[in-house]
Design an enzyme around this catalytic site. Structure first.
Site, mmCIF file in Angstrom:
data_model
loop_
_atom_site.group_PDB
_atom_site.id
_atom_site.type_symbol
_atom_site.label_atom_id
_atom_site.label_comp_id
_atom_site.label_asym_id
_atom_site.label_seq_id
_atom_site.Cartn_x
_atom_site.Cartn_y
_atom_site.Cartn_z
ATOM 1 N N LYS A 196 0.863 -1.193 0.000
ATOM 2 C CA LYS A 196 0.000 0.000 0.000
ATOM 3 C C LYS A 196 0.889 1.228 0.000
ATOM 4 O O LYS A 196 2.008 1.195 0.509
ATOM 5 C CB LYS A 196 -0.874 0.017 1.262
ATOM 6 C CG LYS A 196 -2.104 0.876 1.124
ATOM 7 C CD LYS A 196 -3.195 0.106 0.419
ATOM 8 C CE LYS A 196 -4.492 0.845 0.349
ATOM 9 N NZ LYS A 196 -5.593 -0.084 0.037
HETATM 10 N N1 GLU Z 1 -7.109 0.318 -3.345
HETATM 11 C C1 GLU Z 1 -7.874 -0.864 -3.573
HETATM 12 C C2 GLU Z 1 -7.900 -1.748 -2.344
HETATM 13 O O1 GLU Z 1 -7.670 -1.313 -1.251
HETATM 14 C C3 GLU Z 1 -7.437 -1.597 -4.816
HETATM 15 C C4 GLU Z 1 -6.079 -2.175 -4.786
HETATM 16 C C5 GLU Z 1 -5.610 -2.733 -6.106
HETATM 17 O O2 GLU Z 1 -6.389 -2.812 -7.034
HETATM 18 O O3 GLU Z 1 -4.424 -3.103 -6.167
HETATM 19 O O4 GLU Z 1 -8.239 -2.896 -2.402
#
Ligand code: GLU
Length: 476
Positions: free
Chosen positions: A107
């Protein structure tokens, strides 16, 4: 209880993890290996803006590399900090594992209020952040693949993809360095609404589970169910819209930054969204009662509560008063570990974040595969599929001559049956399948084990089991 007793988001994720591993038979060393965050990179960089230099702080955290690339969004928000990014990265590991997206968890975040900058400035800032991350392989098609999150969307992903491509001019797979891109820049049909669509599919599958419904004290179908949604951003908007338009649910409450709207007869999701776009908030919208303290509406009577905005909105301070029998966590971490405990005791069923909002990363996976295969889904087989269907229709209609009475198949049926699936239909089918299979895996643990009280623990058990198997296969 006072807010002082409230565990932080990261502690909440840790507590929930601990509750699950206590029911597993993992070697303690492996348990610790899975729990910890592998690495967090903090970067501070300056951007020349408005005649001066402004310094920004950003993070990219890698929780687990049992599978690579690692995956997870990049959020732009003022509250971003290392602890939060690490907790979110851990959730990504469990989320990907649960829905069998072949990624480790990561993240990223940038401390910024994107509303304070114009588009040109945001592009400069985003490109610079992307440069800092790409330089260290923290954006890379085979190492680390970001995606949109709170405060970011297609536009930012297009800038990131372009920045990576400029830095890696001969990388044929450059587009696979990030997902959530616009369709004309290597994106995939259905990614924007994927997380909201996933929430809808998750609810549909929950409503096909009679034992789960019984535990929540719910009966019947999604049609007519009263829904309160918090946050009409990308996820909340699509979830509420699809439930309203396609399942006949009634959106009785919408909670936003500046307050909430309630209407027992139902709110028109698109009309509210347009109102917010024009007026910057929900206040003044005619067809509803306005409640200034929006958080109070989390405590209103309803059948389904969808927190789709921030973390920790259901906490020790309000959990006891939350009346919804079913909560689906469209946001990451909206229920603290303390609140989770209270709600569990009350019998509230919580469909946990790592499953409920996994639609986003699932379709990101499809996008990444599309980018690596350099071809749109359905391009090869669509017309061939149509031709084969036409053969069946012709043959069946031909039979009517043999039988001596002239008839033909209904036009409506033929139109639907003859049409080969396009990319959007394939994406929806893949997402639906993913959400069903993951739910069924959780459900079997939830209903099948006496020591598992709730879906969250079941989700952790299913997911940690797979992560552990992958570590074991690597010889750890
Ligand atoms: N930000 C989204 C999540 O928390 C998508 C993450 C992604 O597609 O890699 O799941």
């Amino acid at each position: 209880m006072s807010a002082q007793n409230e565990p932080s988001f990261r502690e909440s994720v840790d507590l929930m993890f601990s509750r699950a591993v206590a029911l597993m038979d993992l070697p303690p060393g492996l348990e610790e290996k899975i729990r910890v965050c592998n690495a967090t990179y903090t970067v501070r960089f300056g951007v020349r803006l408005r005649g001066g230099i402004k310094t920004f702080t950003g993070y990219r955290s890698v929780h687990s590399e049992h599978m690579e690339p690692v995956k997870g969004g990049i959020r732009f928000a003022l509250g971003v900090n290392q602890d939060e990014v690490e907790a979110l990265a851990a959730l990504m590991t469990y989320k990907c594992s649960l829905v069998e997206a072949p990624f480790g968890g990561s993240k990223g975040g940038l401390c910024i209020d994107p509303r304070e900058y114009d588009e040109h400035e945001l592009e400069k800032i985003t490109r610079r952040f992307a440069y800092e991350l790409a330089k260290r392989d923290l954006i890379h098609p085979s190492q680390n693949v970001p995606a949109p999150d709170m405060g970011t969307g297609e536009r930012e992903m297009a800038w990131i993809a372009d920045q990576y491509a400029r830095m890696n001019t001969t990388d044929i797979n450059a587009r696979a360095c990030v997902t959530g891109k616009p369709l004309n820049a290597g994106g995939i049909a259905g990614r924007v609404e994927a997380t909201g669509r996933g929430v809808q599919y998750a609810l549909r599958e929950f409503f096909r589970d009679p034992e789960g419904m019984k535990k929540a004290g719910l009966t019947g179908k999604l049609s007519g169910k009263r829904v309160i949604v918090q946050g009409l951003g990308n996820v909340g908007y699509h979830a509420a819209k699809f439930l309203q338009d396609e399942d006949g649910s009634v959106i009785t409450g919408i909670i936003e930054r500046d307050g909430a709207l309630v209407n027992a007869k139902g709110l028109d999701v698109d009309a509210v969204r347009n109102w917010i776009a024009e007026h910057g908030g929900v206040k003044g919208y005619a067809d509803a009662t306005y409640v200034e303290d929006g958080s109070k509406v989390l405590e209103e009577e309803c059948d389904i509560l969808i927190p789709a905005a921030l973390e920790a909105v259901i906490n020790l301070g309000n959990a006891e008063r939350v009346k919804a029998p079913l909560i689906i966590e469209a946001a990451n971490g909206p229920v603290t570990a303390g609140a989770d405990e209270i709600l569990r005791k009350k019998g509230t069923v919580i469909i946990p974040d790592m499953y409920a909002n996994a639609g986003g990363v699932t379709v990101s996976y499809f996008e990444w595969v599309k980018n690596l295969s350099h071809i749109r889904f359905g391009r090869m087989q669509r017309r061939q599929e149509e031709a084969r269907h036409q053969l069946v229709v012709d043959e069946l209609e031909g039979l009517s001559d043999v039988m001596g009475e002239k008839w033909s198949l209904g036009d409506g049926f033929k139109e639907k049956y003859l049409r080969g699936a396009d990319e959007l239909e394939l994406v929806r089918s893949g997402l639906d399948d993913t959400m069903r299979i993951a739910y069924q895996a959780m459900r079997d643990v939830w209903h099948g084990r006496d020591d598992v009280e709730d879906l969250r623990t079941a989700a952790y058990l299913v997911s940690i089991d797979k992560v552990a198997a992958s570590y074991r296969a690597k010889g750890l």
